[in-house]
Design an enzyme around this catalytic site. Sequence first.
Site, short mmCIF file in Angstrom:
data_model
loop_
_atom_site.label_atom_id
_atom_site.label_comp_id
_atom_site.label_asym_id
_atom_site.label_seq_id
_atom_site.Cartn_x
_atom_site.Cartn_y
_atom_site.Cartn_z
N ASP A 26 -1.17 -27.36 -11.82
CA ASP A 26 -2.53 -27.38 -11.26
C ASP A 26 -3.56 -27.20 -12.38
O ASP A 26 -3.55 -26.18 -13.06
CB ASP A 26 -2.65 -26.25 -10.22
CG ASP A 26 -4.06 -26.12 -9.68
OD1 ASP A 26 -4.82 -27.10 -9.76
OD2 ASP A 26 -4.38 -25.02 -9.18
N ASN A 28 -7.00 -27.32 -11.98
CA ASN A 28 -8.35 -26.84 -11.62
C ASN A 28 -8.37 -25.61 -10.72
O ASN A 28 -9.40 -25.28 -10.13
CB ASN A 28 -9.15 -27.98 -10.97
CG ASN A 28 -8.52 -28.44 -9.67
OD1 ASN A 28 -7.43 -27.99 -9.31
ND2 ASN A 28 -9.19 -29.32 -8.96
N ASP A 30 -7.15 -24.89 -7.79
CA ASP A 30 -7.19 -24.91 -6.31
C ASP A 30 -5.81 -24.65 -5.70
O ASP A 30 -5.64 -24.72 -4.48
CB ASP A 30 -7.79 -26.21 -5.78
CG ASP A 30 -6.92 -27.43 -6.07
OD1 ASP A 30 -5.89 -27.29 -6.78
OD2 ASP A 30 -7.25 -28.53 -5.59
N ASP A 34 -1.90 -31.48 -9.71
CA ASP A 34 -2.75 -32.67 -9.70
C ASP A 34 -2.46 -33.57 -10.91
O ASP A 34 -1.68 -33.19 -11.79
CB ASP A 34 -4.23 -32.26 -9.66
CG ASP A 34 -4.54 -31.14 -10.65
OD1 ASP A 34 -4.14 -31.29 -11.82
OD2 ASP A 34 -5.12 -30.11 -10.25
N ASP A 103 5.80 -44.09 -6.10
CA ASP A 103 6.52 -44.14 -4.84
C ASP A 103 5.91 -45.23 -3.96
O ASP A 103 4.69 -45.33 -3.86
CB ASP A 103 6.40 -42.79 -4.12
CG ASP A 103 7.74 -42.27 -3.63
OD1 ASP A 103 8.35 -42.95 -2.79
OD2 ASP A 103 8.15 -41.20 -4.09
N ASP A 205 10.72 -45.64 -0.89
CA ASP A 205 11.07 -44.65 0.12
C ASP A 205 11.83 -45.29 1.29
O ASP A 205 11.37 -46.30 1.86
CB ASP A 205 9.76 -44.04 0.63
CG ASP A 205 9.97 -42.79 1.46
OD1 ASP A 205 10.49 -41.81 0.91
OD2 ASP A 205 9.60 -42.80 2.65
N GLU A 260 15.50 -45.89 -2.10
CA GLU A 260 16.10 -44.71 -1.48
C GLU A 260 16.84 -45.18 -0.23
O GLU A 260 16.22 -45.70 0.70
CB GLU A 260 15.03 -43.68 -1.10
CG GLU A 260 15.66 -42.38 -0.66
CD GLU A 260 14.81 -41.58 0.32
OE1 GLU A 260 15.08 -40.38 0.47
OE2 GLU A 260 13.91 -42.15 0.96
N HIS A 332 13.16 -34.04 -4.62
CA HIS A 332 12.25 -33.19 -3.84
C HIS A 332 12.76 -32.92 -2.42
O HIS A 332 12.11 -32.20 -1.67
CB HIS A 332 10.87 -33.84 -3.78
CG HIS A 332 10.91 -35.15 -3.05
ND1 HIS A 332 11.57 -36.26 -3.56
CD2 HIS A 332 10.43 -35.52 -1.85
CE1 HIS A 332 11.47 -37.25 -2.69
NE2 HIS A 332 10.78 -36.83 -1.64
N ASP A 333 13.87 -33.53 -2.05
CA ASP A 333 14.43 -33.31 -0.71
C ASP A 333 15.70 -32.45 -0.76
O ASP A 333 16.33 -32.23 0.27
CB ASP A 333 14.80 -34.65 -0.05
CG ASP A 333 13.59 -35.54 0.20
OD1 ASP A 333 12.49 -35.00 0.47
OD2 ASP A 333 13.74 -36.78 0.14
C1 GLC Z 1 12.14 -39.90 2.09
C2 GLC Z 1 11.41 -38.94 1.20
C3 GLC Z 1 11.11 -37.71 2.00
C4 GLC Z 1 10.24 -38.10 3.15
C5 GLC Z 1 10.86 -39.23 3.97
C6 GLC Z 1 9.85 -39.87 4.87
O1 GLC Z 1 13.37 -39.41 2.49
O2 GLC Z 1 12.14 -38.66 0.05
O3 GLC Z 1 10.51 -36.71 1.23
O4 GLC Z 1 10.04 -36.98 3.97
O5 GLC Z 1 11.37 -40.25 3.18
O6 GLC Z 1 8.93 -40.60 4.13
CA CA Z 2 -5.43 -28.85 -8.46
#
Ligand code: GLC
Ligand code: CA
Length: 561
Positions: A26, A28, A30, A34, A103, A205, A260, A332-333
């Site tokens: 981050d 700034n 908040d 970013d 993405d 995605d 994905e 991230h999942d």
């Molecule tokens: C993919 C992404 C996930 C998202 C899902 C719906 O699995 O990696 O984070 O919640 O698609 O877009």
């Molecule tokens: Ca920020």
Amino acid sequence: MSTEQLEKRWWHDAVVYQIYPRSFNDSNGDGIGDIPGIIEKLDYIQTLGANVIWLSPVYKSPMDDNGYDISGYREIAPEFGTMADIEKLLFEADKRGIKIVMDLVVNHTSDEHPWFLESKSSRDNPKRDWYIWKDPKQDGSEPNNWESFFKPKAWTLDETTGQYYLHLFSNKQPDLNWANPEVREAVYDMMHFWLKKGLGGFRMDVINMIGKPSDYPDATIFDSGVAGWEHWSNNLLVHQYLREMHDKVLRHYDVLTVGETPFTTTLDGRYYSHPERNELSMIFQFEHVGIDREEHNAVKKDFDLVQYKEIMSRWQEDLYQRGWNSVYWSNHDQPRTVSRYGSDSPEYRIISAKMLGTVLHMMSGTPYIYQGEEIGMTNKHFNNIEEFNDLMAKFHYQKMIERGVSNDDAIEFLNYFSRDHARVPVQWDTKDHAGFTTGTPWLPVNENYVEINAEQAVNDEDSIYHHYRQLIQLRQGEEYGDVVVYGNHTLLDPQDGEVYAYIRSSGEKSLLIIANFTDSTLQRTYQYGVKQVVLNNYDDAPSSIHELVLKPYQAIIIDIE
Ligand code: GLC
Ligand code: CA
């Protein structure tokens, strides 16, 4: 087949670093990461050696699913920055030899996207057919029995027009109707818009779900995955749409594309990534991240190394010369790698994280590193359901409680698997909130940042970060690059449930990778001549490999005769 048969592409020896912008840095105060915050850390990524960054969505979004619900494809979410910031990121990354992959979330949009607002406004709106609207059944119920990843049902009724719309994810993520050529054209147009800015490619995605069969049949498989998947994943339609996308967009640029694709077999993997099919560069398969849980039903299973090895080597071998793999431990999942497959105890965290990195980075395919993995960030402990942020965690919790699972057991499950673990801010240094923000972070940091942080890792030659750096150098270096990137793959001792050993070979060169997945000292025998030890996560040289003593979580790479 020989390596000459596979035409070389720039992304074959690339190493990708994934950034989840909200949790990265981050700039700034908040409390939200970013784009300027990413620019500040480009040197850190360059020093690590990654030469591609995959940026999770930064587009305009109501953030129901943290940006995977897009309401403006050509706009940047104000909390992340501006279009000028993205252009600056592209410029600054390029100066450092780093490409940016963004993405592409086009299975669905946000329900606040202008397209959807129009579409739902009336049955005869010109954009009505941009989404998937169906009449209720006679009794008023959903058009079919499909489930959603984030809700019990994949359909939501719109009271005004009296029809249901389809959403494989949350009700704020309506699925686009890819059968409509106007939708496809709009997506292709948007892709050109971004690619012309100089992107290195797209991570797509849930792209294997874009093709929906026109008769919308009921699901019949209920014992694995989200009901309906047999109809909407990996069907003929998706391959056709991808070839059209390739023809209309992708072939005009030299880019990396990674789809994905849950529910894929290695045969699907070949369909998507065989160069002559003109679809994608590679996909993310899910078999290996599904082995320790039944995700849809939120049930934990034991990690079984024999099964893990079987899955990974099947992908390595089946796609060899017939496609291209991506290899990853986490994203991230997923929960944090070291907590999940290694040990996050003070004693073994560093050594086991290095072991896991070694096993993955010596495989063929393009490796992906998820932010914080390179410093061995761990799962965080959450005390109750209120502390979790992710909508999927809440959905799984609800399902478990309804099934009669106790609150404590449900929280324990989420403490293994919640997507929140990956979304806890990156630990940069020992300042407040791990140096992630000067304000209040949107998700509290893990208290262990005092020991585990990037500043410490960069300054310590023996850190996980530097081990990853060495692994990347091996892949991209003169001496072993060819064997690491293009060599064939042979799994040794498939039934060994404690040690993962495999050989990579190309021409005269062979590397033997041996990794102890346990916290015990083990003995194994390998009948090969040793040229040299290339990398070892312990200081002292290993004993002879004919009578090898493997320390807890030891991983060694050996150049063999
Ligand atoms: C993919 C992404 C996930 C998202 C899902 C719906 O699995 O990696 O984070 O919640 O698609 O877009
Ligand atoms: Ca920020």
